[in-house]
Scaffold this motif. Structure first.
Motif, short mmCIF file in Angstrom:
data_model
loop_
_atom_site.label_atom_id
_atom_site.label_comp_id
_atom_site.label_asym_id
_atom_site.label_seq_id
_atom_site.Cartn_x
_atom_site.Cartn_y
_atom_site.Cartn_z
N ALA A 21 -21.29 38.12 13.85
CA ALA A 21 -20.84 38.16 12.56
C ALA A 21 -21.42 37.38 11.60
O ALA A 21 -21.60 37.74 10.43
CB ALA A 21 -19.22 38.46 12.63
N ASP A 22 -21.57 36.21 11.83
CA ASP A 22 -21.79 35.12 11.03
C ASP A 22 -23.48 35.31 10.70
O ASP A 22 -24.02 35.32 9.64
CB ASP A 22 -22.00 33.68 11.60
N LEU A 23 -24.10 35.78 11.76
CA LEU A 23 -25.43 36.04 11.59
C LEU A 23 -25.54 37.27 10.85
O LEU A 23 -26.62 37.23 9.95
CB LEU A 23 -26.23 36.21 12.98
N VAL A 24 -24.81 38.28 11.23
CA VAL A 24 -25.40 39.53 10.40
C VAL A 24 -24.85 39.37 9.00
O VAL A 24 -25.62 39.53 7.76
CB VAL A 24 -24.16 40.67 10.73
N GLU A 25 -23.99 38.40 8.57
CA GLU A 25 -23.55 38.19 7.20
C GLU A 25 -24.65 37.27 6.57
O GLU A 25 -25.14 37.48 5.35
CB GLU A 25 -22.34 37.24 6.83
N TRP A 26 -25.31 36.24 7.33
CA TRP A 26 -26.32 35.45 6.71
C TRP A 26 -27.49 36.35 6.38
O TRP A 26 -28.21 36.12 5.39
CB TRP A 26 -26.64 34.44 7.72
N VAL A 27 -28.06 37.11 7.46
CA VAL A 27 -29.25 37.94 7.25
C VAL A 27 -29.13 39.12 6.19
O VAL A 27 -29.79 39.20 5.19
CB VAL A 27 -29.57 38.74 8.57
N SER A 28 -27.91 39.31 5.95
CA SER A 28 -27.51 40.27 4.63
C SER A 28 -27.75 39.43 3.16
O SER A 28 -28.36 39.61 2.26
CB SER A 28 -26.17 40.70 4.49
N ASP A 57 -33.58 37.06 17.63
CA ASP A 57 -34.10 35.42 17.96
C ASP A 57 -34.54 34.84 16.81
O ASP A 57 -34.10 33.53 16.67
CB ASP A 57 -35.05 35.39 19.14
N ARG A 58 -35.42 35.46 16.04
CA ARG A 58 -36.17 34.59 14.92
C ARG A 58 -35.04 34.35 13.83
O ARG A 58 -35.01 33.34 13.29
CB ARG A 58 -37.46 35.40 14.30
N PHE A 59 -34.32 35.30 13.65
CA PHE A 59 -33.24 35.02 12.67
C PHE A 59 -32.33 34.16 13.05
O PHE A 59 -31.94 33.28 12.17
CB PHE A 59 -32.38 36.37 12.31
N ARG A 60 -31.89 33.90 14.13
CA ARG A 60 -31.04 33.04 14.75
C ARG A 60 -31.61 31.56 14.69
O ARG A 60 -30.83 30.76 14.19
CB ARG A 60 -30.64 33.24 16.30
#
Length: 124
Positions: A21-28, A57-60
C-alpha cells in the motif's frame, strides 16, 4: 504526501517495513508530478503499473532510493542517477508498458529469458 511516507523518510524507517500500500501511494504521488511521458514520442505508461512485474521491481528500487535521498538531502541525485535511468526503460516502447496505451493490455506472450545452471564446480 501521506504522513507514513513523511514519517518513514524522517525516521530512516527500515525499508523492509514498506508495504504494498505504501508503494501504491508513492507511485501515485510520483507519477502525479511526472510530466515527461509522451506517447507521441514513443513513451508509454500504464495506469495498472502493478500488473507489470518489472515495473513493480523498478518502482520498489526507486522508492527505496527516494526514501534515502529524502533523509539525506540528495533529491537532485535521485532524479538524475535513479529516476531518469529507470524512466528511460519503464516508459520506453520496449519497456514494461510498451504494449499499453491509455489502458492496460494483457500481454498474450511474455518473453522470459531462459537461464541454465552452471556446471558443477563453477565459480568466478
Amino acid at each position: 504526501m501521506s504522513e507514513h511516507l513523511t514519517a518513514a523518510t524522517e525516521s530512516g524507517e527500515d525499508l523492509e517495513a514498506v508495504t504494498p500500500a505504501d508503494l501504491v501511494e508513492w507511485v501515485s504521488y510520483l507519477v502525479s508530478r511526472v510530466e515527461s511521458v509522451d506517447r507521441s514520442s514513443g513513451q508509454h505508461w500504464c495506469s495498472q503499473w502493478w500488473n507489470h512485474p518489472e515495473a513493480i521491481d523498478r518502482f520498489r528500487a526507486l522508492h527505496e532510493r527516494w526514501l534515502e535521498a529524502q533523509a539525506d538531502g540528495g533529491m537532485s541525485s535521485w532524479w538524475v542517477d535513479h529516476f531518469d535511468r529507470h524512466a528511460s526503460v519503464l516508459f520506453s516502447k520496449r519497456g514494461p508498458f510498451g504494449e499499453c496505451g491509455t489502458t492496460h493490455v494483457v500481454s498474450t506472450t511474455r518473453r522470459i529469458l531462459a537461464t541454465e545452471q552452471p556446471p558443477n564446480g563453477w565459480s568466478w
